[in-house]
Design a protein around this motif. Structure first.
Motif, PDB file in Angstrom:
ATOM      1  N   ARG A 107       0.827  -1.199   0.000  1.00 27.58           N
ATOM      2  CA  ARG A 107       0.000   0.000   0.000  1.00 27.58           C
ATOM      3  C   ARG A 107       0.860   1.247   0.000  1.00 27.58           C
ATOM      4  NH1 ARG A 107      -3.324  -2.615   4.920  1.00 27.58           N
ATOM      5  NH2 ARG A 107      -1.195  -2.578   5.691  1.00 27.58           N
ATOM      6  N   GLY A 108       0.341   2.301  -0.585  1.00 23.20           N
ATOM      7  CA  GLY A 108       1.051   3.575  -0.617  1.00 23.20           C
ATOM      8  C   GLY A 108       0.069   4.726  -0.608  1.00 23.20           C
ATOM      9  N   VAL A 109       0.573   5.918  -0.344  1.00 24.29           N
ATOM     10  CA  VAL A 109      -0.252   7.121  -0.270  1.00 24.29           C
ATOM     11  C   VAL A 109       0.053   7.990  -1.489  1.00 24.29           C
ATOM     12  CG1 VAL A 109      -0.826   9.173   1.088  1.00 24.29           C
ATOM     13  CG2 VAL A 109      -0.220   7.025   2.250  1.00 24.29           C
ATOM     14  N   PHE A 110      -0.983   8.415  -2.204  1.00 33.37           N
ATOM     15  CA  PHE A 110      -0.820   9.166  -3.445  1.00 33.37           C
ATOM     16  C   PHE A 110      -1.584  10.485  -3.383  1.00 33.37           C
ATOM     17  CE2 PHE A 110       0.095   4.833  -4.425  1.00 33.37           C
ATOM     18  CZ  PHE A 110       1.066   4.861  -5.412  1.00 33.37           C
ATOM     19  N   ALA A 111      -1.013  11.492  -4.024  1.00 37.54           N
ATOM     20  CA  ALA A 111      -1.644  12.813  -4.058  1.00 37.54           C
ATOM     21  C   ALA A 111      -2.805  12.817  -5.038  1.00 37.54           C
ATOM     22  CB  ALA A 111      -0.616  13.870  -4.455  1.00 37.54           C
ATOM     23  N   THR A 112      -3.907  13.461  -4.668  1.00 36.82           N
ATOM     24  CA  THR A 112      -5.052  13.593  -5.563  1.00 36.82           C
ATOM     25  C   THR A 112      -5.075  14.951  -6.257  1.00 36.82           C
ATOM     26  OG1 THR A 112      -6.434  14.362  -3.721  1.00 36.82           O
ATOM     27  CG2 THR A 112      -6.431  11.995  -4.188  1.00 36.82           C
ATOM     28  N   ARG A 113      -4.162  15.821  -5.857  1.00 40.88           N
ATOM     29  CA  ARG A 113      -4.007  17.132  -6.503  1.00 40.88           C
ATOM     30  C   ARG A 113      -2.592  17.595  -6.251  1.00 40.88           C
ATOM     31  NH1 ARG A 113      -3.403  20.681  -2.474  1.00 40.88           N
ATOM     32  NH2 ARG A 113      -4.704  20.592  -0.581  1.00 40.88           N
ATOM     33  N   SER A 114      -2.220  18.713  -6.847  1.00 38.37           N
ATOM     34  CA  SER A 114      -0.895  19.287  -6.607  1.00 38.37           C
ATOM     35  C   SER A 114      -0.787  19.767  -5.158  1.00 38.37           C
ATOM     36  CB  SER A 114      -0.655  20.459  -7.562  1.00 38.37           C
ATOM     37  OG  SER A 114       0.580  21.089  -7.283  1.00 38.37           O
ATOM     38  N   ILE A 115       0.332  19.468  -4.531  1.00 41.07           N
ATOM     39  CA  ILE A 115       0.590  19.870  -3.148  1.00 41.07           C
ATOM     40  C   ILE A 115       1.839  20.733  -3.126  1.00 41.07           C
ATOM     41  CG2 ILE A 115       1.083  19.060  -0.808  1.00 41.07           C
ATOM     42  CD1 ILE A 115      -0.333  16.446  -1.534  1.00 41.07           C
ATOM     43  N   GLN A 116       1.777  21.861  -2.443  1.00 42.45           N
ATOM     44  CA  GLN A 116       2.863  22.829  -2.460  1.00 42.45           C
ATOM     45  C   GLN A 116       3.881  22.577  -1.335  1.00 42.45           C
ATOM     46  OE1 GLN A 116       3.113  25.028  -5.079  1.00 42.45           O
ATOM     47  NE2 GLN A 116       1.420  23.700  -5.715  1.00 42.45           N
ATOM     48  N   PRO A 117       5.138  23.019  -1.518  1.00 38.64           N
ATOM     49  CA  PRO A 117       6.154  22.854  -0.471  1.00 38.64           C
ATOM     50  C   PRO A 117       5.709  23.493   0.844  1.00 38.64           C
ATOM     51  CG  PRO A 117       7.171  23.580  -2.516  1.00 38.64           C
ATOM     52  CD  PRO A 117       5.689  23.676  -2.721  1.00 38.64           C
ATOM     53  N   GLY A 118       5.868  22.768   1.935  1.00 34.15           N
ATOM     54  CA  GLY A 118       5.490  23.271   3.241  1.00 34.15           C
ATOM     55  C   GLY A 118       4.029  23.129   3.577  1.00 34.15           C
TER      56      GLY A 118
ATOM     57  N   LEU B 252       0.601  21.659   4.818  1.00 32.62           N
ATOM     58  CA  LEU B 252       0.158  20.635   5.744  1.00 32.62           C
ATOM     59  C   LEU B 252      -0.803  19.710   5.008  1.00 32.62           C
ATOM     60  CD1 LEU B 252      -0.040  19.457   8.625  1.00 32.62           C
ATOM     61  CD2 LEU B 252      -1.918  21.064   9.040  1.00 32.62           C
ATOM     62  N   ILE B 253      -0.405  18.459   4.852  1.00 29.92           N
ATOM     63  CA  ILE B 253      -1.201  17.499   4.090  1.00 29.92           C
ATOM     64  C   ILE B 253      -2.332  16.942   4.953  1.00 29.92           C
ATOM     65  CG2 ILE B 253      -1.122  15.343   2.785  1.00 29.92           C
ATOM     66  CD1 ILE B 253       1.926  15.988   2.377  1.00 29.92           C
ATOM     67  N   HIS B 254      -2.004  16.517   6.140  1.00 31.84           N
ATOM     68  CA  HIS B 254      -3.011  16.070   7.092  1.00 31.84           C
ATOM     69  C   HIS B 254      -2.364  15.891   8.456  1.00 31.84           C
ATOM     70  CE1 HIS B 254      -1.818  11.766   7.533  1.00 31.84           C
ATOM     71  NE2 HIS B 254      -1.385  11.897   6.290  1.00 31.84           N
ATOM     72  N   THR B 255      -3.189  15.704   9.467  1.00 28.76           N
ATOM     73  CA  THR B 255      -2.712  15.388  10.807  1.00 28.76           C
ATOM     74  C   THR B 255      -3.213  13.990  11.161  1.00 28.76           C
ATOM     75  OG1 THR B 255      -4.649  16.347  11.889  1.00 28.76           O
ATOM     76  CG2 THR B 255      -2.760  17.819  11.490  1.00 28.76           C
TER      77      THR B 255
ATOM     78  N   ASN C  99       9.648  13.209  -0.308  1.00 31.82           N
ATOM     79  CA  ASN C  99       8.946  14.444  -0.676  1.00 31.82           C
ATOM     80  C   ASN C  99       8.018  14.910   0.447  1.00 31.82           C
ATOM     81  OD1 ASN C  99       6.847  12.597  -0.832  1.00 31.82           O
ATOM     82  ND2 ASN C  99       6.687  12.661  -3.077  1.00 31.82           N
ATOM     83  N   THR C 100       7.958  14.116   1.520  1.00 31.99           N
ATOM     84  CA  THR C 100       7.057  14.408   2.636  1.00 31.99           C
ATOM     85  C   THR C 100       7.783  14.152   3.949  1.00 31.99           C
ATOM     86  OG1 THR C 100       5.187  13.674   1.275  1.00 31.99           O
ATOM     87  CG2 THR C 100       4.788  13.877   3.645  1.00 31.99           C
TER      88      THR C 100
ATOM     89  N   VAL D  28       1.899  14.572  20.626  1.00 32.92           N
ATOM     90  CA  VAL D  28       1.998  13.351  19.833  1.00 32.92           C
ATOM     91  C   VAL D  28       1.186  13.396  18.546  1.00 32.92           C
ATOM     92  CG1 VAL D  28       0.054  12.113  20.873  1.00 32.92           C
ATOM     93  CG2 VAL D  28       2.096  10.825  20.160  1.00 32.92           C
ATOM     94  N   GLU D  29       0.365  14.410  18.343  1.00 33.79           N
ATOM     95  CA  GLU D  29      -0.381  14.506  17.092  1.00 33.79           C
ATOM     96  C   GLU D  29       0.596  14.718  15.933  1.00 33.79           C
ATOM     97  OE1 GLU D  29      -4.469  16.420  16.198  1.00 33.79           O
ATOM     98  OE2 GLU D  29      -3.009  17.979  15.761  1.00 33.79           O
ATOM     99  N   ALA D  30       0.545  13.820  14.956  1.00 30.65           N
ATOM    100  CA  ALA D  30       1.476  13.875  13.828  1.00 30.65           C
ATOM    101  C   ALA D  30       0.981  14.845  12.764  1.00 30.65           C
ATOM    102  CB  ALA D  30       1.643  12.487  13.222  1.00 30.65           C
ATOM    103  N   ARG D  31       1.927  15.542  12.164  1.00 34.64           N
ATOM    104  CA  ARG D  31       1.620  16.448  11.055  1.00 34.64           C
ATOM    105  C   ARG D  31       2.458  16.035   9.859  1.00 34.64           C
ATOM    106  NH1 ARG D  31       0.019  22.076  12.986  1.00 34.64           N
ATOM    107  NH2 ARG D  31      -0.691  21.759  15.117  1.00 34.64           N
ATOM    108  N   LEU D  32       1.798  15.748   8.752  1.00 40.48           N
ATOM    109  CA  LEU D  32       2.485  15.378   7.517  1.00 40.48           C
ATOM    110  C   LEU D  32       2.580  16.603   6.626  1.00 40.48           C
ATOM    111  CD1 LEU D  32       3.386  12.356   7.047  1.00 40.48           C
ATOM    112  CD2 LEU D  32       1.596  12.654   8.764  1.00 40.48           C
ATOM    113  N   LYS D  33       3.810  17.010   6.292  1.00 39.93           N
ATOM    114  CA  LYS D  33       4.035  18.212   5.492  1.00 39.93           C
ATOM    115  C   LYS D  33       4.858  17.884   4.253  1.00 39.93           C
ATOM    116  CE  LYS D  33       3.476  21.999   8.727  1.00 39.93           C
ATOM    117  NZ  LYS D  33       3.913  23.377   8.982  1.00 39.93           N
TER     118      LYS D  33
END
Length: 324
Positions: free
Chosen positions: A52-63, A65-68, A264-265, A273-278
């Motif tokens: 399994r892997g995680v894929f972008a559904t749209r363009s994501i900019q540097p910096g 916040l993708i999700h928590t 890239n992430t 402890v809340e994770a932030r994916l950037k």
């Protein structure tokens, strides 16, 4: 609506996942209800070679916040047990008159959220279990202990980590776990936990949990609020062997991110402890999001050795294939 392929993948590869969770994992578009938060710009799909892997559904900019993500289970490190919140791992100040074996909570909210499993934990004498883990330099059994107490208290189910990929364990490794299990179960039995509440707590469950924790647990290194994007880039190269970790945690969605030595992430923890994916750089729609599991500044041979021994795979990312 979920894409048809994603729905089929959810049913086939996530049999323990309820409908709400499946929708969260695979939904990629905002619903018609504006009061609901927009889902993250990602979807979980099968890759050609890495599961399994995680894929972008749209363009994501540097910096960006993708999700928590909140942890499925977490626990402070032994060295930080009297310095951080027992629930959220936020750095905390000891109260006047603090006495071991008391634990710290940074707020009444954290104390209340921890109430279920902590009511079980605090009744047991963990000295033999802790001494065993300390003497052998073990950290993951503390997560298994926390999870067992969560199951006993009804906070979660015994199969809550089954969705995660397990590591391969040798017969010798499983044999070594039996003493930990004996100490864990003994502490709970001596605390008055009933036999019917411990039916799940056998070597199959314990080894299965540790097999999943071993390759899915994250070391929690706290950044300060307001950390700049440049500092996040520096944090991405922080050594996995650093003593700065305040604890360990297992997450659901972040566990589906595959590894790359030139990621890239980045996953970062700000205050708790809340994770932030950037995003570390621009990510195109359809591109797989990858994080680095180890210290990216190591040379190729060191990286390969650590990934093979610690995670059980040989890295074939572009950086490794070019002998960088």
């Amino acid at each position: 609506m979920l894409p048809l392929l994603s729905r089929r993948l959810a049913q086939r590869f996530f049999p323990h996942t309820n409908r709400l969770l499946t929708t969260y994992l695979f939904s990629t578009t905002s619903g018609s209800n504006p009061s609901r938060p927009s889902p993250p710009p990602i979807q979980v799909l099968l890759t050609e070679s890495a599961g399994r892997g995680v894929f972008a559904t749209r363009s994501i900019q540097p910096g960006e916040l993708i999700h928590t993500a909140k942890p499925l289970v977490s626990h402070p490190s032994v060295s930080s047990i009297d310095k951080v919140c027992y629930f959220c791992l936020k750095n905390s100040v000891r109260r006047l008159g603090f006495q071991a074996p008391e634990v710290l909570f940074c707020s009444e909210e954290c104390r209340e959220q921890a109430k279920g499993f902590y009511e079980v934990e605090k009744e047991a004498d963990w000295s033999a279990f802790v001494a065993h883990c300390r003497n052998r330099g073990l950290k993951y059994p503390f997560l298994a202990k926390r999870l067992a107490c969560m199951v006993i208290s009804g906070v979660t189910s015994a199969d809550s980590l089954d969705i995660l990929q397990p590591a391969r364990l040798s017969a010798e490794m499983i044999s070594l776990m039996e003493e930990e299990l004996y100490l864990l179960r003994g502490a709970l039995e001596d605390a008055g936990v009933k036999d019917e509440q411990l039916t799940f707590l056998n070597i199959e469950w314990y080894a299965g949990v540790l097999a999943r924790i071993r390759i899915n647990a994250f070391r929690i290194e706290l950044a300060q609020a307001g950390t700049s994007y440049e500092d996040l880039l520096a944090l991405a190269a922080a050594s996995v062997e650093s003593e700065a970790a305040v604890g360990n945690a297992v997450y659901l969605l972040p566990s589906f991110y595959n590894h790359d030595c030139d990621p890239n992430t980045h996953i970062v923890w700000v205050e708790n402890v809340e994770a932030r994916l950037k995003a570390l750089r621009e990510i195109e729609a359809g591109e797989e999001l990858r994080i680095c599991y180890i210290d990216a500044s190591m040379d190729r041979d060191a990286r390969q050795n650590l990934l093979s021994n610690g995670f059980g795979f040989e890295c074939n990312c572009p950086r490794c294939m070019s002998n960088d």
